[in-house]
Design a protein around this motif. Structure first.
Motif, PDB file in Angstrom:
ATOM      1  N   ALA A   1      33.159  31.673  42.544  1.00  0.00           N
ATOM      2  CA  ALA A   1      32.753  32.795  41.692  1.00  0.00           C
ATOM      3  C   ALA A   1      33.636  34.018  41.925  1.00  0.00           C
ATOM      4  CB  ALA A   1      31.286  33.133  41.949  1.00  0.00           C
ATOM      5  N   ARG A   2      33.992  34.272  43.170  1.00  0.00           N
ATOM      6  CA  ARG A   2      34.829  35.436  43.484  1.00  0.00           C
ATOM      7  C   ARG A   2      36.194  35.309  42.809  1.00  0.00           C
ATOM      8  NH1 ARG A   2      35.668  39.472  47.397  1.00  0.00           N
ATOM      9  NH2 ARG A   2      37.840  39.700  48.048  1.00  0.00           N
ATOM     10  N   ASN A   3      36.762  34.106  42.833  1.00  0.00           N
ATOM     11  CA  ASN A   3      38.045  33.877  42.158  1.00  0.00           C
ATOM     12  C   ASN A   3      37.939  34.194  40.675  1.00  0.00           C
ATOM     13  OD1 ASN A   3      38.484  30.870  44.116  1.00  0.00           O
ATOM     14  ND2 ASN A   3      39.210  32.930  44.594  1.00  0.00           N
ATOM     15  N   LEU A   4      36.872  33.716  40.038  1.00  0.00           N
ATOM     16  CA  LEU A   4      36.706  33.919  38.603  1.00  0.00           C
ATOM     17  C   LEU A   4      36.547  35.394  38.261  1.00  0.00           C
ATOM     18  CD1 LEU A   4      34.307  30.926  37.795  1.00  0.00           C
ATOM     19  CD2 LEU A   4      36.751  31.079  37.309  1.00  0.00           C
ATOM     20  N   VAL A   5      35.845  36.129  39.104  1.00  0.00           N
ATOM     21  CA  VAL A   5      35.692  37.573  38.878  1.00  0.00           C
ATOM     22  C   VAL A   5      37.044  38.268  38.996  1.00  0.00           C
ATOM     23  CG1 VAL A   5      34.691  39.695  39.792  1.00  0.00           C
ATOM     24  CG2 VAL A   5      33.272  37.651  39.563  1.00  0.00           C
ATOM     25  N   GLN A   6      37.818  37.894  39.995  1.00  0.00           N
ATOM     26  CA  GLN A   6      39.149  38.482  40.148  1.00  0.00           C
ATOM     27  C   GLN A   6      40.027  38.149  38.949  1.00  0.00           C
ATOM     28  OE1 GLN A   6      40.646  37.128  43.945  1.00  0.00           O
ATOM     29  NE2 GLN A   6      39.231  38.406  45.115  1.00  0.00           N
ATOM     30  N   PHE A   7      39.921  36.919  38.443  1.00  0.00           N
ATOM     31  CA  PHE A   7      40.676  36.547  37.236  1.00  0.00           C
ATOM     32  C   PHE A   7      40.268  37.432  36.057  1.00  0.00           C
ATOM     33  CE2 PHE A   7      41.054  31.808  38.693  1.00  0.00           C
ATOM     34  CZ  PHE A   7      41.855  32.212  39.749  1.00  0.00           C
ATOM     35  N   ALA A   8      38.962  37.716  35.950  1.00  0.00           N
ATOM     36  CA  ALA A   8      38.481  38.564  34.863  1.00  0.00           C
ATOM     37  C   ALA A   8      39.079  39.959  34.957  1.00  0.00           C
ATOM     38  CB  ALA A   8      36.955  38.629  34.888  1.00  0.00           C
ATOM     39  N   VAL A   9      39.115  40.506  36.163  1.00  0.00           N
ATOM     40  CA  VAL A   9      39.692  41.843  36.366  1.00  0.00           C
ATOM     41  C   VAL A   9      41.176  41.844  36.004  1.00  0.00           C
ATOM     42  CG1 VAL A   9      40.262  43.585  38.105  1.00  0.00           C
ATOM     43  CG2 VAL A   9      38.007  42.489  38.131  1.00  0.00           C
ATOM     44  N   MET A  10      41.899  40.827  36.472  1.00  0.00           N
ATOM     45  CA  MET A  10      43.332  40.756  36.181  1.00  0.00           C
ATOM     46  C   MET A  10      43.589  40.514  34.704  1.00  0.00           C
ATOM     47  SD  MET A  10      45.000  38.786  39.491  1.00  0.00           S
ATOM     48  CE  MET A  10      44.117  37.236  39.273  1.00  0.00           C
ATOM     49  N   GLY A  11      42.793  39.619  34.099  1.00  0.00           N
ATOM     50  CA  GLY A  11      42.976  39.325  32.690  1.00  0.00           C
ATOM     51  C   GLY A  11      42.696  40.517  31.802  1.00  0.00           C
ATOM     52  N   ALA A  12      41.677  41.310  32.160  1.00  0.00           N
ATOM     53  CA  ALA A  12      41.362  42.507  31.381  1.00  0.00           C
ATOM     54  C   ALA A  12      42.490  43.532  31.475  1.00  0.00           C
ATOM     55  CB  ALA A  12      40.047  43.108  31.865  1.00  0.00           C
ATOM     56  N   ALA A  13      43.061  43.698  32.663  1.00  0.00           N
ATOM     57  CA  ALA A  13      44.183  44.622  32.826  1.00  0.00           C
ATOM     58  C   ALA A  13      45.390  44.153  32.016  1.00  0.00           C
ATOM     59  CB  ALA A  13      44.545  44.745  34.300  1.00  0.00           C
ATOM     60  N   TYR A  14      45.626  42.853  32.013  1.00  0.00           N
ATOM     61  CA  TYR A  14      46.730  42.284  31.234  1.00  0.00           C
ATOM     62  C   TYR A  14      46.504  42.496  29.742  1.00  0.00           C
ATOM     63  CZ  TYR A  14      49.911  38.638  29.490  1.00  0.00           C
ATOM     64  OH  TYR A  14      50.896  37.945  28.814  1.00  0.00           O
ATOM     65  N   ALA A  15      45.266  42.313  29.283  1.00  0.00           N
ATOM     66  CA  ALA A  15      44.954  42.495  27.866  1.00  0.00           C
ATOM     67  C   ALA A  15      45.173  43.946  27.446  1.00  0.00           C
ATOM     68  CB  ALA A  15      43.513  42.076  27.589  1.00  0.00           C
ATOM     69  N   ARG A  16      44.776  44.886  28.299  1.00  0.00           N
ATOM     70  CA  ARG A  16      44.965  46.302  27.966  1.00  0.00           C
ATOM     71  C   ARG A  16      46.445  46.658  27.911  1.00  0.00           C
ATOM     72  NH1 ARG A  16      41.677  47.184  32.326  1.00  0.00           N
ATOM     73  NH2 ARG A  16      43.034  48.798  33.171  1.00  0.00           N
ATOM     74  N   THR A  17      47.254  45.911  28.639  1.00  0.00           N
ATOM     75  CA  THR A  17      48.691  46.158  28.664  1.00  0.00           C
ATOM     76  C   THR A  17      49.402  45.538  27.467  1.00  0.00           C
ATOM     77  OG1 THR A  17      48.723  46.229  31.078  1.00  0.00           O
ATOM     78  CG2 THR A  17      50.804  45.759  29.987  1.00  0.00           C
ATOM     79  N   THR A  18      48.999  44.330  27.107  1.00  0.00           N
ATOM     80  CA  THR A  18      49.748  43.521  26.150  1.00  0.00           C
ATOM     81  C   THR A  18      49.206  43.585  24.724  1.00  0.00           C
ATOM     82  OG1 THR A  18      50.243  41.986  27.959  1.00  0.00           O
ATOM     83  CG2 THR A  18      50.662  41.211  25.738  1.00  0.00           C
ATOM     84  N   LEU A  19      47.889  43.633  24.588  1.00  0.00           N
ATOM     85  CA  LEU A  19      47.274  43.603  23.262  1.00  0.00           C
ATOM     86  C   LEU A  19      47.052  45.020  22.733  1.00  0.00           C
ATOM     87  CD1 LEU A  19      44.570  40.831  23.878  1.00  0.00           C
ATOM     88  CD2 LEU A  19      46.933  40.552  23.110  1.00  0.00           C
ATOM     89  N   ASP A  20      47.068  45.147  21.443  1.00  0.00           N
ATOM     90  CA  ASP A  20      46.846  46.440  20.793  1.00  0.00           C
ATOM     91  C   ASP A  20      45.347  46.615  20.567  1.00  0.00           C
ATOM     92  OD1 ASP A  20      47.183  48.831  19.502  1.00  0.00           O
ATOM     93  OD2 ASP A  20      47.780  47.944  17.581  1.00  0.00           O
ATOM     94  N   LEU A  21      44.638  47.044  21.623  1.00  0.00           N
ATOM     95  CA  LEU A  21      43.181  47.139  21.581  1.00  0.00           C
ATOM     96  C   LEU A  21      42.736  48.591  21.425  1.00  0.00           C
ATOM     97  CD1 LEU A  21      42.269  44.706  24.519  1.00  0.00           C
ATOM     98  CD2 LEU A  21      42.448  44.174  22.082  1.00  0.00           C
TER      99      LEU A  21
ATOM    100  N   ASP B   1      42.518  36.842  46.202  1.00  0.00           N
ATOM    101  CA  ASP B   1      42.513  35.611  46.991  1.00  0.00           C
ATOM    102  C   ASP B   1      43.526  34.601  46.477  1.00  0.00           C
ATOM    103  OD1 ASP B   1      40.432  36.631  48.557  1.00  0.00           O
ATOM    104  OD2 ASP B   1      38.906  35.853  47.197  1.00  0.00           O
ATOM    105  N   ARG B   2      43.621  34.491  45.131  1.00  0.00           N
ATOM    106  CA  ARG B   2      44.540  33.521  44.535  1.00  0.00           C
ATOM    107  C   ARG B   2      45.159  34.113  43.273  1.00  0.00           C
ATOM    108  NH1 ARG B   2      41.079  27.858  44.393  1.00  0.00           N
ATOM    109  NH2 ARG B   2      40.599  27.701  46.625  1.00  0.00           N
ATOM    110  N   PRO B   3      46.444  33.908  43.068  1.00  0.00           N
ATOM    111  CA  PRO B   3      47.039  34.325  41.790  1.00  0.00           C
ATOM    112  C   PRO B   3      46.603  33.388  40.672  1.00  0.00           C
ATOM    113  CG  PRO B   3      48.657  33.163  43.109  1.00  0.00           C
ATOM    114  CD  PRO B   3      47.422  33.301  43.978  1.00  0.00           C
ATOM    115  N   ALA B   4      46.737  33.835  39.439  1.00  0.00           N
ATOM    116  CA  ALA B   4      46.348  33.025  38.282  1.00  0.00           C
ATOM    117  C   ALA B   4      47.459  33.049  37.253  1.00  0.00           C
ATOM    118  CB  ALA B   4      45.054  33.559  37.666  1.00  0.00           C
ATOM    119  N   LEU B   5      47.556  31.979  36.490  1.00  0.00           N
ATOM    120  CA  LEU B   5      48.536  31.880  35.409  1.00  0.00           C
ATOM    121  C   LEU B   5      47.837  32.220  34.102  1.00  0.00           C
ATOM    122  CD1 LEU B   5      51.439  31.076  34.602  1.00  0.00           C
ATOM    123  CD2 LEU B   5      50.616  28.735  34.346  1.00  0.00           C
ATOM    124  N   ALA B   6      48.322  33.263  33.421  1.00  0.00           N
ATOM    125  CA  ALA B   6      47.704  33.735  32.187  1.00  0.00           C
ATOM    126  C   ALA B   6      48.686  33.638  31.034  1.00  0.00           C
ATOM    127  CB  ALA B   6      47.236  35.184  32.347  1.00  0.00           C
TER     128      ALA B   6
END
Length: 345
Positions: free
Chosen positions: A155-175, A126-131
């Motif tokens: 709430a839907r926006n926040l859930v989408q942010f969580a999904v995007m943020g988790a994907a970004y973390a898996r890409t960028t952080l050494d987890l 629904d909306r892009p986010a700045l991370a």
């Protein structure tokens, strides 16, 4: 090498000028020799600047842009000049498939407006986010979003942010495990916070199939403890949290300087503790954590601090390259699709 592996650089954006931008690009390529670039801006000025970076010249293409977005330009004014400015043309290179990501240190509002208008949001978002990444006491930085793209979120926006943020973390952080995701709140208890935050928490708890571990709520004083990998909030709260964290880091650094200069004994103490203070300085240096990304668009756009030095520029470019190689947009689309499918079922 495909065009999508290139990084488009808004060479004219930023407070420090073209020379620092080119030095940052050159530094990024020394770190990763596979990088190639589209350098967007005044062709004559860029060509003259490349004389100081002969190795970079061999792996870069210049894209002429006759105009530049001023630091105080309004987004509405910037959009009307998108086709002639270095910022707008760099974003268009991503849209046209000539580059996998665009990096700019220019006007944040203009960059956000141009990116949203040109690239549009991904299906299902629904909306892009700045991370962005913030330093922590843990082994990794923490991803925080949204940092100002959306002042009000449901709430839907926040859930989408969580999904995007988790994907970004898996890409960028050494987890070594799924990213730990929390919602920023005024308390850790389940009854605390707005309806939107509580509803988002309920939706995330009901989605254990997502590639993340939802840990509940986190308060502002725990942002940098290293207990979470992703912290989600609306853009209003996130921007305040970011500016407060940056201001606190500067406050601590300035306080230490004042303390060490207060007497001869303090100056001697500084010499003894210098290795520790330099470690602290490096850890808090925003140039080591530079590069915020607009998540949820049909293309990658990375915003560098306007005052970043060549290290900061190189860091932002390196983060952009990581996201391109990991195909971050596809990861977000897959995760979001799985969430929506489960929710519908």
């Amino acid at each position: 090498m495909s065009d999508m592996s290139r990084i488009a650089i808004d060479a004219m954006g930023g407070d420090e000028g073209l020379a620092v931008m080119l030095a940052g690009v050159a530094r990024a390529r020394r770190r990763d020799p596979d990088m190639t670039f589209l350098l967007v801006g005044d062709e004559a000025a860029i060509r003259a600047g490349l004389a100081n970076h002969p190795n970079l010249s061999q792996h870069s293409e210049i894209v002429h842009a006759p105009d530049v977005i001023a630091g105080d330009a309004k987004p509405s004014q910037a959009i009307r000049r998108a086709k002639t400015t270095s910022m707008g043309i760099a974003i268009d290179c991503v849209k046209q498939g000539r580059a996998g990501a665009a990096v700019s240190a220019g006007n944040t509002g203009a960059l956000m407006a141009m990116a949203k208008l040109s690239l549009r949001t991904m299906p299902g978002i629904d909306r892009p986010a700045l991370a962005a990444l913030l330093p922590t006491l843990g082994d990794n930085d923490v991803v925080v979003l949204d940092l100002g793209a959306n002042t009000e979120c449901d709430a839907r926006n926040l859930v989408q942010f969580a999904v995007m943020g988790a994907a970004y973390a898996r890409t960028t952080l050494d987890l070594s495990a799924p990213p730990r995701v929390a919602l920023l709140n005024i308390g850790s208890e389940e009854q605390k916070g707005t309806d939107e935050i509580r509803d988002a928490a309920q939706m995330l708890r009901a989605a254990p199939h997502l590639p993340m571990t939802f840990t509940g709520f986190v308060e502002g004083d725990r942002l940098s403890r290293g207990e979470h990998d992703v912290i989600v909030c609306d853009g209003f709260s996130g921007n305040i949290a970011l500016k407060t964290a940056e201001g606190t880091a500067r406050f601590v650094a300035d306080l230490l300087k004042r303390a060490f200069r207060s007497s001869v004994r303090s100056k001697l103490g500084f010499l003894i503790s210098r290795p520790a203070t330099e470690l602290l300085r490096d850890h808090l240096d925003p140039n080591n954590h530079n590069g915020a990304v607009f998540l949820g668009l049909n293309g990658l756009v990375v915003k560098s601090h306007g005052g970043a030095n060549e290290l900061g520029i190189a860091t932002a470019i390196g983060n952009a390259a990581k996201m391109v190689k990991a195909d971050l947009a596809r990861r977000i689309a897959t995760d979001l699709g799985n969430f929506e499918a489960k929710a519908a079922a």
